[in-house]
Enzyme design. Structure first.
Site, PDB file in Angstrom:
ATOM      1  N   VAL A   1       0.821  -1.225   0.000  1.00 19.64           N
ATOM      2  CA  VAL A   1       0.000   0.000   0.000  1.00 19.64           C
ATOM      3  C   VAL A   1       0.851   1.269   0.000  1.00 19.64           C
ATOM      4  CG1 VAL A   1      -0.254   0.230   2.526  1.00 19.64           C
ATOM      5  CG2 VAL A   1      -2.129   0.956   1.010  1.00 19.64           C
ATOM      6  N   THR A   2       2.082   1.179   0.527  1.00 14.67           N
ATOM      7  CA  THR A   2       2.920   2.388   0.619  1.00 14.67           C
ATOM      8  C   THR A   2       3.668   2.698  -0.677  1.00 14.67           C
ATOM      9  OG1 THR A   2       4.699   1.031   1.529  1.00 14.67           O
ATOM     10  CG2 THR A   2       3.298   2.167   3.120  1.00 14.67           C
ATOM     11  N   GLY A   3       3.545   1.834  -1.680  1.00 11.18           N
ATOM     12  CA  GLY A   3       4.250   2.047  -2.945  1.00 11.18           C
ATOM     13  C   GLY A   3       3.473   2.958  -3.895  1.00 11.18           C
TER      14      GLY A   3
ATOM     15  N   ASP B   1       4.341  -8.264   6.746  1.00 22.87           N
ATOM     16  CA  ASP B   1       5.444  -8.430   5.803  1.00 22.87           C
ATOM     17  C   ASP B   1       5.183  -9.695   4.989  1.00 22.87           C
ATOM     18  OD1 ASP B   1       8.707  -7.371   5.974  1.00 22.87           O
ATOM     19  OD2 ASP B   1       8.123  -9.050   4.708  1.00 22.87           O
TER      20      ASP B   1
ATOM     21  N   THR C   1       4.171  -8.611 -14.367  1.00 27.06           N
ATOM     22  CA  THR C   1       4.989  -7.602 -15.031  1.00 27.06           C
ATOM     23  C   THR C   1       5.441  -8.001 -16.436  1.00 27.06           C
ATOM     24  OG1 THR C   1       7.183  -6.587 -14.976  1.00 27.06           O
ATOM     25  CG2 THR C   1       6.911  -8.560 -13.669  1.00 27.06           C
TER      26      THR C   1
ATOM     27  N   GLU D   1       8.257  -7.516 -17.443  1.00 27.32           N
ATOM     28  CA  GLU D   1       9.611  -8.058 -17.303  1.00 27.32           C
ATOM     29  C   GLU D   1       9.626  -9.580 -17.509  1.00 27.32           C
ATOM     30  OE1 GLU D   1      13.008  -7.012 -16.328  1.00 27.32           O
ATOM     31  OE2 GLU D   1      12.188  -5.296 -17.371  1.00 27.32           O
TER      32      GLU D   1
ATOM     33  N   TYR E   1      14.388 -10.771 -10.412  1.00 27.56           N
ATOM     34  CA  TYR E   1      13.057 -10.187 -10.206  1.00 27.56           C
ATOM     35  C   TYR E   1      12.037 -10.837 -11.146  1.00 27.56           C
ATOM     36  CZ  TYR E   1       9.291  -6.727 -10.864  1.00 27.56           C
ATOM     37  OH  TYR E   1       8.069  -6.106 -10.991  1.00 27.56           O
TER      38      TYR E   1
ATOM     39  N   LYS F   1       8.795 -13.167 -10.285  1.00 26.65           N
ATOM     40  CA  LYS F   1       7.436 -12.777 -10.694  1.00 26.65           C
ATOM     41  C   LYS F   1       6.796 -13.858 -11.567  1.00 26.65           C
ATOM     42  CE  LYS F   1       6.461  -8.607  -9.034  1.00 26.65           C
ATOM     43  NZ  LYS F   1       5.205  -8.203  -8.406  1.00 26.65           N
TER      44      LYS F   1
HETATM   45  P1  NAP Z   1       6.892   0.094  -5.399  1.00 22.45           P
HETATM   46  O1  NAP Z   1       6.624   1.567  -5.463  1.00 22.45           O
HETATM   47  O2  NAP Z   1       8.306  -0.396  -5.300  1.00 22.45           O
HETATM   48  O3  NAP Z   1       6.045  -0.484  -4.169  1.00 22.45           O
HETATM   49  C1  NAP Z   1       6.274  -1.769  -3.676  1.00 22.45           C
HETATM   50  C2  NAP Z   1       5.496  -1.934  -2.391  1.00 22.45           C
HETATM   51  O4  NAP Z   1       5.791  -3.228  -1.845  1.00 22.45           O
HETATM   52  C3  NAP Z   1       5.869  -0.912  -1.285  1.00 22.45           C
HETATM   53  O5  NAP Z   1       4.724  -0.608  -0.567  1.00 22.45           O
HETATM   54  C4  NAP Z   1       6.847  -1.718  -0.424  1.00 22.45           C
HETATM   55  O6  NAP Z   1       6.940  -1.229   0.898  1.00 22.45           O
HETATM   56  C5  NAP Z   1       6.141  -3.072  -0.474  1.00 22.45           C
HETATM   57  N1  NAP Z   1       7.019  -4.166  -0.038  1.00 22.45           N
HETATM   58  C6  NAP Z   1       8.298  -4.398  -0.378  1.00 22.45           C
HETATM   59  N2  NAP Z   1       8.760  -5.494   0.259  1.00 22.45           N
HETATM   60  C7  NAP Z   1       7.740  -5.941   1.033  1.00 22.45           C
HETATM   61  C8  NAP Z   1       7.608  -7.003   1.954  1.00 22.45           C
HETATM   62  N3  NAP Z   1       8.632  -7.821   2.248  1.00 22.45           N
HETATM   63  N4  NAP Z   1       6.417  -7.179   2.572  1.00 22.45           N
HETATM   64  C9  NAP Z   1       5.377  -6.330   2.314  1.00 22.45           C
HETATM   65  N5  NAP Z   1       5.446  -5.299   1.464  1.00 22.45           N
HETATM   66  C10 NAP Z   1       6.622  -5.100   0.832  1.00 22.45           C
HETATM   67  O7  NAP Z   1       6.253  -0.638  -6.658  1.00 22.45           O
HETATM   68  P2  NAP Z   1       5.075  -0.124  -7.644  1.00 22.45           P
HETATM   69  O8  NAP Z   1       5.702   0.564  -8.803  1.00 22.45           O
HETATM   70  O9  NAP Z   1       4.005   0.509  -6.852  1.00 22.45           O
HETATM   71  O10 NAP Z   1       4.557  -1.520  -8.211  1.00 22.45           O
HETATM   72  C11 NAP Z   1       3.532  -2.258  -7.538  1.00 22.45           C
HETATM   73  C12 NAP Z   1       3.641  -3.725  -7.929  1.00 22.45           C
HETATM   74  O11 NAP Z   1       3.510  -3.856  -9.342  1.00 22.45           O
HETATM   75  C13 NAP Z   1       4.979  -4.391  -7.582  1.00 22.45           C
HETATM   76  O12 NAP Z   1       4.703  -5.722  -7.255  1.00 22.45           O
HETATM   77  C14 NAP Z   1       5.759  -4.334  -8.880  1.00 22.45           C
HETATM   78  O13 NAP Z   1       6.711  -5.373  -8.929  1.00 22.45           O
HETATM   79  C15 NAP Z   1       4.637  -4.508  -9.885  1.00 22.45           C
HETATM   80  N6  NAP Z   1       4.842  -3.884 -11.205  1.00 22.45           N
HETATM   81  C16 NAP Z   1       5.170  -2.565 -11.285  1.00 22.45           C
HETATM   82  C17 NAP Z   1       5.291  -1.979 -12.532  1.00 22.45           C
HETATM   83  C18 NAP Z   1       5.648  -0.523 -12.680  1.00 22.45           C
HETATM   84  O14 NAP Z   1       6.062  -0.137 -13.782  1.00 22.45           O
HETATM   85  N7  NAP Z   1       5.483   0.297 -11.659  1.00 22.45           N
HETATM   86  C19 NAP Z   1       5.032  -2.731 -13.689  1.00 22.45           C
HETATM   87  C20 NAP Z   1       4.672  -4.067 -13.554  1.00 22.45           C
HETATM   88  C21 NAP Z   1       4.547  -4.626 -12.294  1.00 22.45           C
HETATM   89  P3  NAP Z   1       7.950  -0.029   1.287  1.00 22.45           P
HETATM   90  O15 NAP Z   1       7.241   1.240   0.884  1.00 22.45           O
HETATM   91  O16 NAP Z   1       8.112  -0.193   2.755  1.00 22.45           O
HETATM   92  O17 NAP Z   1       9.205  -0.252   0.513  1.00 22.45           O
HETATM   93  N1  GDD Z   2      16.768   2.309 -12.784  1.00 24.75           N
HETATM   94  C1  GDD Z   2      17.593   2.763 -13.745  1.00 24.75           C
HETATM   95  N2  GDD Z   2      18.555   3.673 -13.420  1.00 24.75           N
HETATM   96  N3  GDD Z   2      17.431   2.302 -15.007  1.00 24.75           N
HETATM   97  C2  GDD Z   2      18.254   2.780 -15.962  1.00 24.75           C
HETATM   98  C3  GDD Z   2      19.252   3.728 -15.690  1.00 24.75           C
HETATM   99  C4  GDD Z   2      19.417   4.179 -14.349  1.00 24.75           C
HETATM  100  O1  GDD Z   2      20.270   5.001 -14.033  1.00 24.75           O
HETATM  101  N4  GDD Z   2      19.877   4.032 -16.853  1.00 24.75           N
HETATM  102  C5  GDD Z   2      19.298   3.311 -17.811  1.00 24.75           C
HETATM  103  N5  GDD Z   2      18.316   2.534 -17.274  1.00 24.75           N
HETATM  104  C6  GDD Z   2      17.487   1.588 -18.031  1.00 24.75           C
HETATM  105  C7  GDD Z   2      17.397   0.188 -17.407  1.00 24.75           C
HETATM  106  O2  GDD Z   2      18.558  -0.576 -17.739  1.00 24.75           O
HETATM  107  C8  GDD Z   2      16.125  -0.316 -18.088  1.00 24.75           C
HETATM  108  O3  GDD Z   2      16.426  -0.813 -19.359  1.00 24.75           O
HETATM  109  C9  GDD Z   2      15.281   0.957 -18.235  1.00 24.75           C
HETATM  110  O4  GDD Z   2      16.160   2.069 -18.032  1.00 24.75           O
HETATM  111  C10 GDD Z   2      14.121   1.065 -17.256  1.00 24.75           C
HETATM  112  O5  GDD Z   2      14.627   0.862 -15.952  1.00 24.75           O
HETATM  113  P1  GDD Z   2      13.710   1.044 -14.646  1.00 24.75           P
HETATM  114  O6  GDD Z   2      13.096   2.381 -14.644  1.00 24.75           O
HETATM  115  O7  GDD Z   2      14.535   0.646 -13.471  1.00 24.75           O
HETATM  116  O8  GDD Z   2      12.503   0.036 -14.904  1.00 24.75           O
HETATM  117  P2  GDD Z   2      12.478  -1.501 -15.357  1.00 24.75           P
HETATM  118  O9  GDD Z   2      11.919  -1.528 -16.735  1.00 24.75           O
HETATM  119  O10 GDD Z   2      13.755  -2.171 -15.125  1.00 24.75           O
HETATM  120  O11 GDD Z   2      11.447  -2.121 -14.320  1.00 24.75           O
HETATM  121  C11 GDD Z   2      10.221  -1.439 -13.998  1.00 24.75           C
HETATM  122  O12 GDD Z   2       9.211  -1.855 -14.870  1.00 24.75           O
HETATM  123  C12 GDD Z   2       8.849  -3.239 -14.764  1.00 24.75           C
HETATM  124  C13 GDD Z   2       7.758  -3.497 -15.806  1.00 24.75           C
HETATM  125  O13 GDD Z   2       8.324  -3.728 -17.051  1.00 24.75           O
HETATM  126  C14 GDD Z   2       9.890  -1.732 -12.531  1.00 24.75           C
HETATM  127  O14 GDD Z   2       8.817  -0.928 -12.135  1.00 24.75           O
HETATM  128  C15 GDD Z   2       9.494  -3.188 -12.348  1.00 24.75           C
HETATM  129  O15 GDD Z   2       9.020  -3.384 -11.014  1.00 24.75           O
HETATM  130  C16 GDD Z   2       8.375  -3.504 -13.344  1.00 24.75           C
HETATM  131  O16 GDD Z   2       7.986  -4.854 -13.211  1.00 24.75           O
END
Ligand code: NAP
Ligand code: GDD
Length: 344
Positions: free
Chosen positions: A10-12, A63, A132, A134, A155, A159
């Site tokens: 919820v905090t994310g 957790d 995801t 990913e 990761y 997933k």
């Molecule tokens: P986020 O901002 O990193 O939030 C992750 C959340 O999970 C935070 O509330 C975190 O708590 C909590 N968490 C981490 N470890 C935990 C544990 N051991 N027990 C309970 N809670 C825990 O991620 P988001 O971007 O909101 O993404 C939400 C979900 O969608 C994630 O599962 C992510 O992998 C997935 N996802 C994200 C994307 C994207 O582009 N954003 C795309 C595809 C899938 P803290 O605040 O305490 O760290």
């Molecule tokens: N984080 C980060 N930091 N990424 C970088 C950087 C940097 O300085 N420079 C280049 N990148 C490139 C990464 O190598 C990747 O190819 C791309 O930018 C996106 O990186 P992130 O923003 O870290 O996202 P992600 O695509 O690896 O993962 C996110 O999206 C997934 C869905 O496709 C996360 O939100 C995952 O939790 C999520 O599942």
């Protein structure tokens, strides 16, 4: 009767947007937060009220690595819908902490699903799993529900377990369980170490305060970026369907990291020049280097190209995003400028 939702994570970023959406829909929302030595509720502080100040939003310590806490919270809350957004969600970091990532992201999902079963709640609860893009990893774009998975990080591998265990509990025990396979989604609430937010924060500081420098990794990977506010709507819609299914959620457009940098510079009206190649590539502003490449941000295995085909969701869920890359980038920049001005 009001519906009760329970949100892990919820905090994310997504947890905050989903909580707001569900509260607007008149749900009672319970969220699970981790114990932390510093405050970790910044994204939800505007909706969180403690017991002295009654609202429909409640927080509980728990957790995903702790089966007992997962089981007890689900029993106590007795929710209609559970959203599992909790994860160690940073791909790069998952190479540093692979076992922990698997414990939270893979086994955490199993812990929730099995608690639903053990508690005899499978006919009451609907379950959403945050899958995801990913998981597609090295599979050729465009990617949809029929594309083969080919994870390229601890990761993504974790997933993938979560994805299949969700399918298995759906097929084996008739749990209403859905996998959302979401492509990258960003927002002003995005974590600071993800590339879009990192770029926006650094370039806004450089532009407004004239200080700082940005170090990036791979400029040429391509992502399908959307806005988190649109994507949480799709999560909710999946749980409102007659049958539980898996859906790809994506914008259908793909841009490189370098394109995103140039877009932010354009919005901020700063003119940068790129020079050099490979790890020597740099961006200059008024003759000064403001962006360099740092090898530490490269991953051992990269996902080069993600591009989602979300036609199934658009047809069956009647979902479509309001934001595009330009309006997403503008929203992130506008909020960042407000933050900087507020701190000045
Ligand atoms: P986020 O901002 O990193 O939030 C992750 C959340 O999970 C935070 O509330 C975190 O708590 C909590 N968490 C981490 N470890 C935990 C544990 N051991 N027990 C309970 N809670 C825990 O991620 P988001 O971007 O909101 O993404 C939400 C979900 O969608 C994630 O599962 C992510 O992998 C997935 N996802 C994200 C994307 C994207 O582009 N954003 C795309 C595809 C899938 P803290 O605040 O305490 O760290
Ligand atoms: N984080 C980060 N930091 N990424 C970088 C950087 C940097 O300085 N420079 C280049 N990148 C490139 C990464 O190598 C990747 O190819 C791309 O930018 C996106 O990186 P992130 O923003 O870290 O996202 P992600 O695509 O690896 O993962 C996110 O999206 C997934 C869905 O496709 C996360 O939100 C995952 O939790 C999520 O599942």
């Amino acid at each position: 009767m009001k519906k009760i939702a329970l949100i892990f994570g919820v905090t994310g970023q997504d947890g905050a947007y989903l909580s707001k959406l569900l509260l607007k829909k008149n749900y009672i929302v319970h969220g699970v937060k981790r114990r932390s030595s510093s405050f970790n509720t910044e994204r939800i502080d505007d909706i969180y009220n403690d017991l002295h100040n009654k609202t429909n939003f409640y927080l509980h310590y728990g957790d995903l690595t702790d089966s007992l806490s997962v089981l007890k919270i689900i029993k106590k809350i007795n929710p209609n819908e559970i959203y599992n957004l909790g994860a160690q969600s940073h791909v790069g970091v998952s190479f540093e902490v692979p076992e922990y990532t698997a414990n939270v992201d893979a086994l955490g999902t199993l812990r929730i699903l099995d608690s639903i079963l053990t508690l005899g709640m499978k006919d009451r609860v609907k379950f959403y799993q945050a899958g995801t893009s990913e998981m597609f990893g090295a599979s050729k774009p465009p990617q949809n529900e029929k594309t083969n998975f080919y994870p390229r990080s601890p990761y993504a591998a974790a997933k993938l377990y979560a994805h299949w265990i969700t399918v298995n509990y759906r097929e084996g025990y008739n749990i209403f369980a859905c996998n959302g396979i979401l492509f990258n989604h960003e927002s002003p609430l995005r974590g600071e170490t993800f590339v879009t937010k990192k770029i926006v924060s650094a370039l806004c500081k450089i532009s407004l305060l004239g200080k700082g420098k940005l170090y990036l990794g791979n400029l040429y990977s391509k992502r399908d970026w959307g806005h988190a506010q649109d994507y949480v709507v799709a999560m909710w819609k999946m749980l409102q369907q007659k049958k539980p299914k898996d859906y790809v959620i994506a914008s259908g457009k793909q841009y490189s990291v370098k394109y995103f940098v140039n877009l932010i510079c354009h919005i901020l009206k700063i003119k940068i020049n790129w020079k050099g190649k490979g790890i020597n590539e740099k961006a200059y502003l008024n003759g000064k280097v403001i962006i360099s490449i740092d090898k530490k941000y490269f991953r051992p295995t990269e996902v080069d190209s993600l591009l989602g085909d979300s036609r199934k969701a658009r047809k069956e869920l009647k979902w479509k995003p309001d934001y595009n890359i330009q309006s997403l980038a503008k929203d992130m920049v506008t909020q960042e400028i407000k933050n900087i001005n507020g701190k000045k």
